[in-house]
Structures are given as structure tokens and as C-alpha cells.
Scaffold this active site. Structure first.
Site, PDB file in Angstrom:
ATOM      1  CB  SER A 198      21.506 -60.023  25.223  1.00  0.00           C
ATOM      2  OG  SER A 198      20.149 -59.765  24.931  1.00  0.00           O
ATOM      3  CE1 TYR A 202      22.482 -56.131  21.186  1.00  0.00           C
ATOM      4  CE2 TYR A 202      20.778 -57.760  21.648  1.00  0.00           C
ATOM      5  CZ  TYR A 202      21.659 -56.794  22.085  1.00  0.00           C
ATOM      6  OH  TYR A 202      21.727 -56.486  23.420  1.00  0.00           O
TER       7      TYR A 202
END
Length: 242
Positions: free
Chosen positions: A115, A128
Site C-alpha cells: 500500500s 495498517y
């Protein structure tokens, strides 16, 4: 002719829908129920896939869950849940299928979906972003090792992409009654961004075809990647804003 696609998901119905769609544009695809956070389950699945369909030429570790919360808000249980899927799921996949590829001796490619959060710090994405940064570095380490086996490794780094991850995301410090409201708010924002998963899929194909190591996807991911290399201090200051 297309590629033979094998799909694994903890939600078998979702895997079957994906397999059905893949089969519309290529050979019949195959769906399996598998929990990527379960090492034994992943190992057994890899063995079954190899025996039934052959050792994969391309592995895509795509399973992931979203979570928002500062470090002090995020509980140990929440950390564990995020890391079990986002990091350990990738590790287990790379171990199980990477070993099969190496033993086969015919090369291959591993794609790990990381990501932009891997290099874009945020005080509200502690767990995350950490999980995705770990996947990013894992991919670098694995790439150095597997090159001798002719196996490429790519880290794909999307930014804001309109997928179902927002519909299952969780939020630290938010009451159970307000979790759904937060999901709806984030889902609307991602929908307005209007960048679909097909855009990421195209970049994955290019990454495999050209052997690219790191692939930022979406304009914001590319800008953040550039800033992380040229002026990471700017991103650190921006992280304070949440």
C-alpha cells in the site's frame, strides 16, 4: 488463451464470484475457501493447488483488512488481527508457494499487494501502515533471495482504491454502534475517488511482465513515493495532521 486462475478467500462465495468473472474472459477458474492467517491451511491449500493445477507461475498475495486508529487507541487484539492477515497471510503465502516455485526450477513471479501507506506515515493508521510497510520490506528481502531461482517479486502500492475493504474496515476508539457509520463514510469517500480495482490489476500485469520491483498505483501513491525518497520530512510533518 488467458491464464488459469485459482482463487482463495476466507469467504467461499466471494471466491466463487471472482472465479466466475475470471472464467468469462479466460479458461474456467477455480475457487477455494482458505484463511490466509492460518499457516497450516495455507500450506495444505498450496499442496492441493500444486497437485490439482500445477505449481503457479504467478502468485498474488492480495488478502487484506483495513483498520484505522492511533497507536494508543489500537488494542493488542486489533494489532493481532491486522498483522495476522496483512503480514502473516503474505508470509505464509510466500513460504508455501515460493518453496514450490523454487523447487520446480522454472522461475515465476510473486506479487505482494502492499500500500502507499507503507511509505506514507499517518497517525491514524498505526497498525495498517505498519503491516503494509512490513510487506514492502519483506518483498525487497525476498526479491534478493529468489532472484537466483529466476523468481521475481513485486510490491504493489495502491493509494485510494474503491474496493470492498472499506466495508469491512474497523476503527479503534469508535463504539460498536458507530462502526457501521464510519464504514459508510469511508466507503462513500472511496467511491467518489472512483479508481477501481481493474486499474490495480493492469499495473500488476505490467509488473509481472516487466519484472518491476515497486509499483505505486494511483496519482497520490506516486506522489507520496516520490516525496518519501526526496523529502521524507514533509511526509512526517503531514502525518501529524491525521
Amino acid at each position: 488463451m488467458g491464464a488459469k486462475v485459482v482463487v482463495g478467500d476466507i469467504d467461499l462465495e466471494a471466491a466463487e464470484r471472482t472465479a466466475l468473472l475470471a472464467g468469462l474472459v479466460g479458461p474456467p477458474a477455480h475457487a477455494y475457501e482458505v484463511n490466509v492467517a492460518d499457516e497450516k491451511a495455507v500450506q495444505e491449500w498450496a499442496t492441493e493447488v500444486a497437485a490439482t493445477h500445477g505449481v503457479p507461475d504467478v502468485l498474488v498475495n492480495n488478502a487484506g483488512i483495513g483498520h484505522s486508529g492511533t497507536f494508543l487507541q489500537t488494542t493488542t487484539a486489533e494489532w493481532q488481527r491486522v498483522l495476522d492477515v496483512n503480514l502473516w497471510g503474505v508470509i505464509y503465502g510466500c513460504q508455501a508457494f515460493g518453496a514450490l516455485m523454487a523447487d520446480r526450477g522454472e522461475g515465476g513471479h510473486i506479487v505482494n499487494v502492499s500500500s502507499a501507506a507503507a511509505y506514507l506515515p499517518s497517525k491514524i493508521l498505526a497498525a495498517y501502515a505498519t503491516s503494509k510497510a512490513a510487506v514492502f520490506m519483506l518483498s525487497d528481502c525476498l526479491r534478493a533471495e529468489l532472484v537466483t531461482h529466476g523468481i521475481g517479486v513485486s510490491a504493489i502500492c495502491p493509494g485510494v482504491v474503491n474496493t470492498n475493504i472499506t466495508k469491512t474496515s474497523t476503527f479503534s476508539g469508535v463504539s460498536a454502534a458507530d462502526q457501521d457509520k464510519q464504514r459508510e463514510r469511508v466507503s462513500r469517500a472511496y467511491a467518489r475517488r472512483n479508481f477501481g480495482p481493474e486499474g490495480v490489476a493492469k499495473e500488476i500485469v505490467r509488473a509481472v511482465w516487466h519484472g518491476r520491483a515497486v509499483v505505486p498505483v494511483t496519482p497520490e501513491a506516486k506522489v507520496a513515493r516520490l516525496l518519501s525518497r526526496l523529502s521524507p520530512a514533509i511526509l512526517r510533518r503531514a502525518a501529524r495532521l491525521g
